[in-house]
Each structure stands twice: as structure tokens, then as C-alpha cells.
Design a protein around this motif. Sequence first.
Motif, PDB file in Angstrom:
ATOM      1  N   ALA A   1       0.829  -1.206   0.000  1.00  0.00           N
ATOM      2  CA  ALA A   1       0.000   0.000   0.000  1.00  0.00           C
ATOM      3  C   ALA A   1       0.861   1.253   0.000  1.00  0.00           C
ATOM      4  O   ALA A   1       0.578   2.221  -0.719  1.00  0.00           O
ATOM      5  N   ARG A   2       1.933   1.239   0.790  1.00  0.00           N
ATOM      6  CA  ARG A   2       2.811   2.406   0.860  1.00  0.00           C
ATOM      7  C   ARG A   2       3.481   2.661  -0.487  1.00  0.00           C
ATOM      8  O   ARG A   2       3.520   3.795  -0.974  1.00  0.00           O
ATOM      9  N   ARG A   3       4.006   1.598  -1.092  1.00  0.00           N
ATOM     10  CA  ARG A   3       4.704   1.776  -2.369  1.00  0.00           C
ATOM     11  C   ARG A   3       3.749   2.263  -3.447  1.00  0.00           C
ATOM     12  O   ARG A   3       4.080   3.161  -4.231  1.00  0.00           O
ATOM     13  N   LEU A   4       2.561   1.688  -3.506  1.00  0.00           N
ATOM     14  CA  LEU A   4       1.574   2.098  -4.514  1.00  0.00           C
ATOM     15  C   LEU A   4       1.102   3.530  -4.278  1.00  0.00           C
ATOM     16  O   LEU A   4       0.942   4.307  -5.235  1.00  0.00           O
ATOM     17  N   ALA A   5       0.875   3.901  -3.014  1.00  0.00           N
ATOM     18  CA  ALA A   5       0.406   5.252  -2.714  1.00  0.00           C
ATOM     19  C   ALA A   5       1.476   6.286  -3.060  1.00  0.00           C
ATOM     20  O   ALA A   5       1.188   7.314  -3.680  1.00  0.00           O
ATOM     21  N   LEU A   6       2.722   6.023  -2.662  1.00  0.00           N
ATOM     22  CA  LEU A   6       3.807   6.947  -2.967  1.00  0.00           C
ATOM     23  C   LEU A   6       4.000   7.104  -4.475  1.00  0.00           C
ATOM     24  O   LEU A   6       4.145   8.218  -4.993  1.00  0.00           O
ATOM     25  N   GLY A   7       3.988   5.988  -5.180  1.00  0.00           N
ATOM     26  CA  GLY A   7       4.168   6.037  -6.626  1.00  0.00           C
ATOM     27  C   GLY A   7       3.038   6.753  -7.326  1.00  0.00           C
ATOM     28  O   GLY A   7       3.254   7.486  -8.304  1.00  0.00           O
ATOM     29  N   THR A   8       1.833   6.569  -6.823  1.00  0.00           N
ATOM     30  CA  THR A   8       0.671   7.229  -7.434  1.00  0.00           C
ATOM     31  C   THR A   8       0.747   8.738  -7.259  1.00  0.00           C
ATOM     32  O   THR A   8       0.533   9.501  -8.216  1.00  0.00           O
ATOM     33  N   LEU A   9       1.042   9.194  -6.038  1.00  0.00           N
ATOM     34  CA  LEU A   9       1.138  10.631  -5.808  1.00  0.00           C
ATOM     35  C   LEU A   9       2.277  11.253  -6.615  1.00  0.00           C
ATOM     36  O   LEU A   9       2.107  12.308  -7.242  1.00  0.00           O
ATOM     37  N   ALA A  10       3.431  10.593  -6.614  1.00  0.00           N
ATOM     38  CA  ALA A  10       4.576  11.129  -7.349  1.00  0.00           C
ATOM     39  C   ALA A  10       4.295  11.183  -8.842  1.00  0.00           C
ATOM     40  O   ALA A  10       4.570  12.183  -9.518  1.00  0.00           O
ATOM     41  N   GLY A  11       3.724  10.111  -9.382  1.00  0.00           N
ATOM     42  CA  GLY A  11       3.452  10.058 -10.814  1.00  0.00           C
ATOM     43  C   GLY A  11       2.380  11.032 -11.242  1.00  0.00           C
ATOM     44  O   GLY A  11       2.512  11.703 -12.277  1.00  0.00           O
ATOM     45  N   ALA A  12       1.311  11.147 -10.455  1.00  0.00           N
ATOM     46  CA  ALA A  12       0.230  12.065 -10.804  1.00  0.00           C
ATOM     47  C   ALA A  12       0.704  13.514 -10.758  1.00  0.00           C
ATOM     48  O   ALA A  12       0.358  14.328 -11.624  1.00  0.00           O
ATOM     49  N   THR A  13       1.513  13.838  -9.759  1.00  0.00           N
ATOM     50  CA  THR A  13       2.040  15.193  -9.647  1.00  0.00           C
ATOM     51  C   THR A  13       2.965  15.522 -10.811  1.00  0.00           C
ATOM     52  O   THR A  13       2.915  16.617 -11.389  1.00  0.00           O
ATOM     53  N   GLN A  14       3.796  14.565 -11.183  1.00  0.00           N
ATOM     54  CA  GLN A  14       4.707  14.782 -12.307  1.00  0.00           C
ATOM     55  C   GLN A  14       3.930  14.952 -13.603  1.00  0.00           C
ATOM     56  O   GLN A  14       4.249  15.816 -14.430  1.00  0.00           O
ATOM     57  N   LEU A  15       2.889  14.142 -13.797  1.00  0.00           N
ATOM     58  CA  LEU A  15       2.062  14.259 -14.997  1.00  0.00           C
ATOM     59  C   LEU A  15       1.395  15.629 -15.058  1.00  0.00           C
ATOM     60  O   LEU A  15       1.381  16.282 -16.107  1.00  0.00           O
ATOM     61  N   ALA A  16       0.842  16.073 -13.925  1.00  0.00           N
ATOM     62  CA  ALA A  16       0.180  17.378 -13.895  1.00  0.00           C
ATOM     63  C   ALA A  16       1.169  18.501 -14.181  1.00  0.00           C
ATOM     64  O   ALA A  16       0.840  19.468 -14.878  1.00  0.00           O
ATOM     65  N   ALA A  17       2.392  18.379 -13.655  1.00  0.00           N
ATOM     66  CA  ALA A  17       3.398  19.421 -13.863  1.00  0.00           C
ATOM     67  C   ALA A  17       3.832  19.513 -15.319  1.00  0.00           C
ATOM     68  O   ALA A  17       4.137  20.594 -15.825  1.00  0.00           O
ATOM     69  N   GLN A  18       3.853  18.379 -16.009  1.00  0.00           N
ATOM     70  CA  GLN A  18       4.354  18.349 -17.383  1.00  0.00           C
ATOM     71  C   GLN A  18       3.259  18.531 -18.429  1.00  0.00           C
ATOM     72  O   GLN A  18       3.554  18.719 -19.604  1.00  0.00           O
ATOM     73  N   SER A  19       2.005  18.495 -17.992  1.00  0.00           N
ATOM     74  CA  SER A  19       0.898  18.596 -18.935  1.00  0.00           C
ATOM     75  C   SER A  19       0.450  20.041 -19.106  1.00  0.00           C
ATOM     76  O   SER A  19       0.495  20.838 -18.167  1.00  0.00           O
TER      77      SER A  19
END
Length: 277
Positions: free
Chosen positions: A205-223
Motif C-alpha cells: 500500500a505504501r509503495r503504490l500510494a507513494l508512486g501514485t502521488l509522485a506520478g500524478a504530480t509529475q504528470l500534472a506538472a508536465q501537462s
Amino acid sequence: MDQQTSIAFIGGGNMASALASGLAGKTCPASNLHVVDPNPAVQDAWRSRGATAAAAPDAALQACGVWIYAVKPQQLREAATATRAWLQPGTLIISVAAGIRADTLAGWLGEPDAPWQNLVRCMPNTPALVGAGITGLAALPGVDSAGRELAERMLASVGQVVWVDDDAALDAVTALSGSGPAYVFLFLEALIAGGIAVGLSPAQARRLALGTLAGATQLAAQSDDPPAVLRERVTSKGGTTAAALQVFQQADLAATVRQAIEAAAQRSRELASEFGK
């Protein structure tokens, strides 16, 4: 790297250490950094990176063109009073102390009829500790373009920077990005707990949650698209995401977040009044 820039830190704790790590070898050599902190362990840590250190304000301050106040807000008046004797006409003051308005500190450093105007107030956040911070900055009128550029370059050594107009805007910065990491950590806690509740192990759960937040934030920043459009692309009618978002909407998540930020901004204004007396 500027061999001529010398920087004094009044207070050598976590935020000052993060800034020093970003500055050393980039903005100036580590040997051009000087810290004033009463804690012997803090002094030793700074000396180990090549800086000089003192337990109390000393004459080394007058050779430093930039002073960074990085003490707790309730300690700032005492620190300003103890150091002001070594101010030089061109000293640039940068304050990362929360809750104390720029004009208040300017009054403590200057004379009754001549507050210190070469002053930039900053509100960094804790991701600066890993070089991923974002800092709001506001300058008094006495800061020239070179001073603004230097302050920006220094704070950019630990992340991004955003200039705002005044202390009132810094209350908003405090509420959004200054306190914001805590909001993210709270949501992260909730994501992990939710994952565990539906059958994942804590580690999964921790790994999935961390990866989801990091990936979503990066996507939003680059979009180029706003977050609302990105959210809609993830949401299929009648699907799993729609079911989850309906729960958030029923709880009026947007209003709750807005109210939380408004409460933080109000508390920032209150603290400025309390500490500025």
C-alpha cells in the motif's frame, strides 16, 4: 559559483542546513558560509562541511554580504537585536522565519525612523530538505534587482521559487505551500490505510500510494491541461474511479480543502500579530 559571496546563517537548524547544502559549491564555496548557533553539535556539523561557526554573533558577520535568519519566530526579535550591530550598509537580509512580517523585522534591524529596507522575506517548505521545495518570496522596496536575483538564486538552490507582492500574499503562500506538505502527508496516510483495508500489505500500500502521488504530480506538472481535464481522462462513466470520486464529492472535498487553507491563512495572520509585538 561566486567566490565573492559570503553568507551568514543566524540559526543552523534543518532549513538552514538544507539551504547550505544547496548553496555550497553552487552559489559560493562552503568556506564562505558562516553560522551562528548556540548548539555545539550544530556548529560541528557546519564545520565538517567546510563552513565557519560561532556560538554567538561575532565580527565575522560584518564580512558577510547576505544574512539568512533561520530561527524560530519567537526567537527572531532577540536574534535581530543581538546581530544588528554588525550590519553593513549593503547587507541583504533574508528571513525564512515563519510568522514575522518583513516590516516588523525591518523595524527591529533599523532605527525608529529608518527601518532596514534591504530585506526579503521567504516562506520555504520542508521538501527543501531533499531539494524539492517551493518557496514564496516578497521583497521590501529597498531591495534592488541584484538583491532580488541573488535571493532567488539562493532559494532556487533547494527547489522552485515564486515571487509575491507582500506579507499578505505570504500568508496565502504559508497556507498553501508552507503547510501544504502536511496536507499531502495526511492524504498519503489515508491512501495507505485505504489500501490496507481492501487487502494490500502495508508495504504494498505504501509503495503504490507513494508512486501514485509522485506520478500524478509529475504528470500534472508536465501537462498543458488543467488538473480537472486530467481527472476527467481517468474517470470512465460508471467505473471504479467514478465510484470513488462520488464519495469525495458527497463529502465536499473541495470545500473542506478550501476551508482548511483559509484557516491556515488566518492563523498565519494571527501569529504575525502575536510574534510581532
